[in-house]
Design a protein around this motif. Sequence first.
Motif, PDB file in Angstrom:
ATOM      1  N   GLU A   1      -3.708   6.006  -4.375  1.00  0.00           N
ATOM      2  CA  GLU A   1      -3.409   4.905  -3.457  1.00  0.00           C
ATOM      3  C   GLU A   1      -3.163   3.606  -4.213  1.00  0.00           C
ATOM      4  OE1 GLU A   1      -6.785   4.985  -0.911  1.00  0.00           O
ATOM      5  OE2 GLU A   1      -6.042   6.661   0.315  1.00  0.00           O
ATOM      6  N   LYS A   2      -3.888   3.371  -5.344  1.00  0.00           N
ATOM      7  CA  LYS A   2      -3.633   2.177  -6.155  1.00  0.00           C
ATOM      8  C   LYS A   2      -2.218   2.206  -6.737  1.00  0.00           C
ATOM      9  CE  LYS A   2      -6.572   0.077  -8.710  1.00  0.00           C
ATOM     10  NZ  LYS A   2      -7.546  -0.343  -9.748  1.00  0.00           N
ATOM     11  N   GLY A   3      -1.814   3.378  -7.242  1.00  0.00           N
ATOM     12  CA  GLY A   3      -0.459   3.499  -7.783  1.00  0.00           C
ATOM     13  C   GLY A   3       0.589   3.332  -6.706  1.00  0.00           C
ATOM     14  N   LEU A   4       0.351   3.944  -5.509  1.00  0.00           N
ATOM     15  CA  LEU A   4       1.314   3.853  -4.403  1.00  0.00           C
ATOM     16  C   LEU A   4       1.475   2.405  -3.944  1.00  0.00           C
ATOM     17  CD1 LEU A   4       3.130   5.196  -2.305  1.00  0.00           C
ATOM     18  CD2 LEU A   4       1.104   5.573  -0.889  1.00  0.00           C
ATOM     19  N   GLU A   5       0.384   1.650  -3.929  1.00  0.00           N
ATOM     20  CA  GLU A   5       0.441   0.245  -3.508  1.00  0.00           C
ATOM     21  C   GLU A   5       1.402  -0.551  -4.397  1.00  0.00           C
ATOM     22  OE1 GLU A   5      -2.594  -3.604  -3.063  1.00  0.00           O
ATOM     23  OE2 GLU A   5      -3.391  -1.603  -3.447  1.00  0.00           O
ATOM     24  N   ILE A   6       1.330  -0.324  -5.712  1.00  0.00           N
ATOM     25  CA  ILE A   6       2.234  -1.039  -6.625  1.00  0.00           C
ATOM     26  C   ILE A   6       3.674  -0.556  -6.438  1.00  0.00           C
ATOM     27  CG2 ILE A   6       2.762  -1.529  -9.044  1.00  0.00           C
ATOM     28  CD1 ILE A   6      -0.180  -1.110  -9.690  1.00  0.00           C
ATOM     29  N   LYS A   7       3.872   0.764  -6.266  1.00  0.00           N
ATOM     30  CA  LYS A   7       5.230   1.305  -6.099  1.00  0.00           C
ATOM     31  C   LYS A   7       5.885   0.782  -4.834  1.00  0.00           C
ATOM     32  CE  LYS A   7       4.251   5.555  -8.659  1.00  0.00           C
ATOM     33  NZ  LYS A   7       4.055   7.002  -8.595  1.00  0.00           N
ATOM     34  N   LEU A   8       5.126   0.708  -3.726  1.00  0.00           N
ATOM     35  CA  LEU A   8       5.682   0.157  -2.490  1.00  0.00           C
ATOM     36  C   LEU A   8       6.040  -1.315  -2.666  1.00  0.00           C
ATOM     37  CD1 LEU A   8       3.251   1.831   0.081  1.00  0.00           C
ATOM     38  CD2 LEU A   8       5.677   2.337  -0.227  1.00  0.00           C
TER      39      LEU A   8
ATOM     40  N   VAL B   1       2.692   1.093 -25.956  1.00  0.00           N
ATOM     41  CA  VAL B   1       1.514   1.812 -26.440  1.00  0.00           C
ATOM     42  C   VAL B   1       0.721   2.337 -25.245  1.00  0.00           C
ATOM     43  CG1 VAL B   1      -0.690   1.605 -27.652  1.00  0.00           C
ATOM     44  CG2 VAL B   1       1.359   0.522 -28.594  1.00  0.00           C
ATOM     45  N   ALA B   2       0.505   1.469 -24.247  1.00  0.00           N
ATOM     46  CA  ALA B   2      -0.235   1.878 -23.044  1.00  0.00           C
ATOM     47  C   ALA B   2       0.476   3.023 -22.345  1.00  0.00           C
ATOM     48  CB  ALA B   2      -0.375   0.687 -22.099  1.00  0.00           C
ATOM     49  N   ASP B   3       1.792   2.899 -22.177  1.00  0.00           N
ATOM     50  CA  ASP B   3       2.571   3.905 -21.462  1.00  0.00           C
ATOM     51  C   ASP B   3       2.495   5.255 -22.154  1.00  0.00           C
ATOM     52  OD1 ASP B   3       4.313   4.956 -19.581  1.00  0.00           O
ATOM     53  OD2 ASP B   3       6.089   4.404 -20.711  1.00  0.00           O
ATOM     54  N   TYR B   4       2.659   5.277 -23.480  1.00  0.00           N
ATOM     55  CA  TYR B   4       2.733   6.560 -24.167  1.00  0.00           C
ATOM     56  C   TYR B   4       1.372   7.163 -24.491  1.00  0.00           C
ATOM     57  CZ  TYR B   4       7.713   6.505 -24.139  1.00  0.00           C
ATOM     58  OH  TYR B   4       8.993   6.533 -23.711  1.00  0.00           O
ATOM     59  N   TYR B   5       0.302   6.333 -24.577  1.00  0.00           N
ATOM     60  CA  TYR B   5      -1.037   6.924 -24.594  1.00  0.00           C
ATOM     61  C   TYR B   5      -1.266   7.705 -23.299  1.00  0.00           C
ATOM     62  CZ  TYR B   5      -3.453   5.097 -28.742  1.00  0.00           C
ATOM     63  OH  TYR B   5      -3.889   4.876 -30.019  1.00  0.00           O
ATOM     64  N   ALA B   6      -0.871   7.082 -22.172  1.00  0.00           N
ATOM     65  CA  ALA B   6      -1.066   7.733 -20.879  1.00  0.00           C
ATOM     66  C   ALA B   6      -0.204   8.988 -20.759  1.00  0.00           C
ATOM     67  CB  ALA B   6      -0.743   6.761 -19.751  1.00  0.00           C
TER      68      ALA B   6
ATOM     69  N   GLU C   1       1.962  -4.262 -14.869  1.00  0.00           N
ATOM     70  CA  GLU C   1       2.074  -3.652 -13.539  1.00  0.00           C
ATOM     71  C   GLU C   1       3.062  -2.494 -13.529  1.00  0.00           C
ATOM     72  OE1 GLU C   1       3.782  -5.785  -9.950  1.00  0.00           O
ATOM     73  OE2 GLU C   1       1.636  -5.975  -9.546  1.00  0.00           O
ATOM     74  N   ASN C   2       4.174  -2.642 -14.258  1.00  0.00           N
ATOM     75  CA  ASN C   2       5.188  -1.582 -14.281  1.00  0.00           C
ATOM     76  C   ASN C   2       4.631  -0.285 -14.850  1.00  0.00           C
ATOM     77  OD1 ASN C   2       8.049  -0.755 -13.950  1.00  0.00           O
ATOM     78  ND2 ASN C   2       7.948  -0.537 -16.172  1.00  0.00           N
ATOM     79  N   GLU C   3       3.767  -0.401 -15.871  1.00  0.00           N
ATOM     80  CA  GLU C   3       3.162   0.792 -16.467  1.00  0.00           C
ATOM     81  C   GLU C   3       2.003   1.313 -15.606  1.00  0.00           C
ATOM     82  OE1 GLU C   3       4.094  -1.883 -18.309  1.00  0.00           O
ATOM     83  OE2 GLU C   3       5.775  -0.786 -19.197  1.00  0.00           O
TER      84      GLU C   3
END
Length: 599
Positions: free
Chosen positions: A171-178, A107-112, A143-145
Motif C-alpha cells: 500500500e505504501k508503494g501503491l500510494e506513491i505510484k498513484l 545504489v539504492a535501486d540496484y541493492y534492492a 521517491e522514484n526508487e
Amino acid sequence: MQNNLLQLLLLLLVWNLHSQDIQHQKAKIDSINKIYVQGLNLPQDSIVAIFKKNLNDARKIEYKLGQADAHSQLSLVYGYQGNYEESTKQAINGIKIYEKLGKMERVADYYAELGYSMKYRDLPKALSYMQKGKNIAEANNFENELKDIYNNYGVLKEINKELDSALFYFEKGLEIKLKRNDTIGIPYSWSNMAGTYGLQGNFSKSREYFNKSLQQRLQWADSLGIAENYTQLGEVFIAEEKWSNAIPLVHKSLPISKKKQYQNLTQYNYKLLSDIYKKLKNTDSALFYFEQYAAVKDSVHGLKVQERIAALNVEFDTEKKQNEILQQRAQLAEKDLEVRRKNTFIFGSLGLALVLGLLGYLLYNQQKLKNRQLQKEGELKTALAKIETQNKLQEQRLRISRDLHDNIGAQLTFIISSIDNLKFGFTDIGEKLGNKLSGISAFTSQTIYELRDTIWAMNKENITFEDLQARIANFIEHAKNASEKTEFSFNIEESVDESHVFSSVEGMNIYRIIQEAVNNSLKYADADEIEVNISKGDGRYLIEITDNGKGFEPETIVMGNGLNNMKKRAREIGGTLQLKSSKKGTSILLRLAKPFMEK
C-alpha cells in the motif's frame, strides 16, 4: 617565441579534438543505455550483444557511469533469461561502480533489485540487500526508487509469511505510484496485494485486485504482466479447489511466457498444470506437464550455478574489507607515480622537438582513423535506428491511445450516465422517447467497446494469431454473458504458427470480421453452437465462423451493412470472404491474402 606559441596552439588543437570525440562517444553510450529493455522486439541474445558492446566502448574511454549503466542493463536482460549467475555478477559490478561515483539513488535501486532477484534462492540474503536499498532511499527521500522498493520489499515479506507487513508495504508503494501516475507500476502493486489477500483466504478480494491489474495490462499490451495475471487468477481457483476453472487461465499464460522466454513463469505454469491434473486423477496429463516442468527447471537451476552465485556474494561482501588495504597501497603507488611523472616531464621535454616534427603526420593519421570510426558508427547507427524509431512510434501510440481512453472514453461514459439520469429523473417520459434514449445509450456503450478495441490495436505494432486468440477469447466471454444458451468454441489447428505476424491494421480487420460474424449468429440465427476455426489451406490461412442456426437464402436476402462491411474489410487486407447458408446453419470463410511460410 613564435615556435613556442605554435607548439602550444598545436597541442591545444589536439586536446580539443580529443575532448570533443570523448564527449560524442559518451553521449552515444548513454543513449544506448537508456533503451527500454522490455519494449525491444529483438531476440534476447541480440540485446545482450548490444549492451556488451556498449560496456566495452565505455571501458575503452574509461567512462565509469556508462560502464555501471551497461552492467545494470545486462543484469536485467540476464534475469529475464533465467541466467541468475550472470545476472547477479552484472548487478554487483554495477553497484560497486555506482558507490564509487556517489550515485546513491542508483545504489539504492540496484541493492534492492539484487535482493529481489535472490528471493527464492537465499531469502535472508535477499532481505539484507533489500533493506540496504530501502534504508538508502528513505534516508535521501528517493521517491522514484521507493515506489518500487516498497512493492518488492512487500513481496519478500509475503514469502517470509509476514502477510500484514506485506500489505503495509504494498500500500505504501501503491500510494506513491498513484501520486506519480505510474501506469505501468500500479498493476504490479494490485497483483501483489491480490496475492496476499489470497494467502489470507480472502479469495473474492484477491480475484477483484487480480482482475483490476489484468484489465490495465490488457489495455497497455503488457505481455509479461498479462501472463502473470492469468497464472495468478488460476492460483485463486486452485486455492478454492476449483480445478477446472484454473486450467484455461494457466493455458492462457503458458504460450506468452514461452514466447517471451520468461523461464521462471514457464516452469511454474508447467508445475501448476501437473498438480491440477494430478488432483483430477488425469495421470497422463499430470506426468506430461511434470516432465515439461522438470526440463525447464534443469535448464535454469543447476547446482553449479547456485554455488557460483554464493561465491559471488561472498566475494562482494569481503571486497569492502580489502578496500582499506588497497587504498593504502594506492597512496604509495601514487607517490611513486609522482616521481615517475617528474622524470617523464624532463625526458619528455627533450623529445618534444621530435614529436612536433611528427605532429602533422599524426594528425593526418588521426583524421584517417576518425573517418574509419565514423564509418563503423554509421553501421551501428543503422542497426539502432530501427530500435529508436520503434520506441518513438510506441510512445506516440501510447500517448494517442491514452488520450482516447482518458478523454473520449470518459466523455462517452458521461453521455451514458446523463441518459440514464434523464430516464430515471423524469417519470413522465413517453415509451417512444424512452426507447430512443435506451437506443442511444446502447449505441454509446457499443462505441466504448469499439474504442477499447481500437486502443488495443494502436498499442501493438504487430498482431499475431496468439494476440487475436486472447482478444477474441475476451470478446467471446462477453458474448457468453449475453447469450447463455449458446455454446462457443475457438480452435487453432496445430499446424498453424500462432506467432505469425500481421500488421495492426490487418489484425484489427480480422478481429472485426470475426466479431461481426459472431454477432450476426447471436442476433439472427438462433444458434445453439458457434465455432471459430483457424487452419491452413491453398497455401494460405483460413478463418471460418460457423453456426447451427436457422440460416437464410443468400440469393434472396438483401445484404445489410454488417455483411457488406465484412466483405469490405476482407478486400482492404487483400483477402476474400465466402458466405454459405442453409437450414442447417451458416458458414463464413475468410481467406487471408498473406501466404504462410512452411517450416
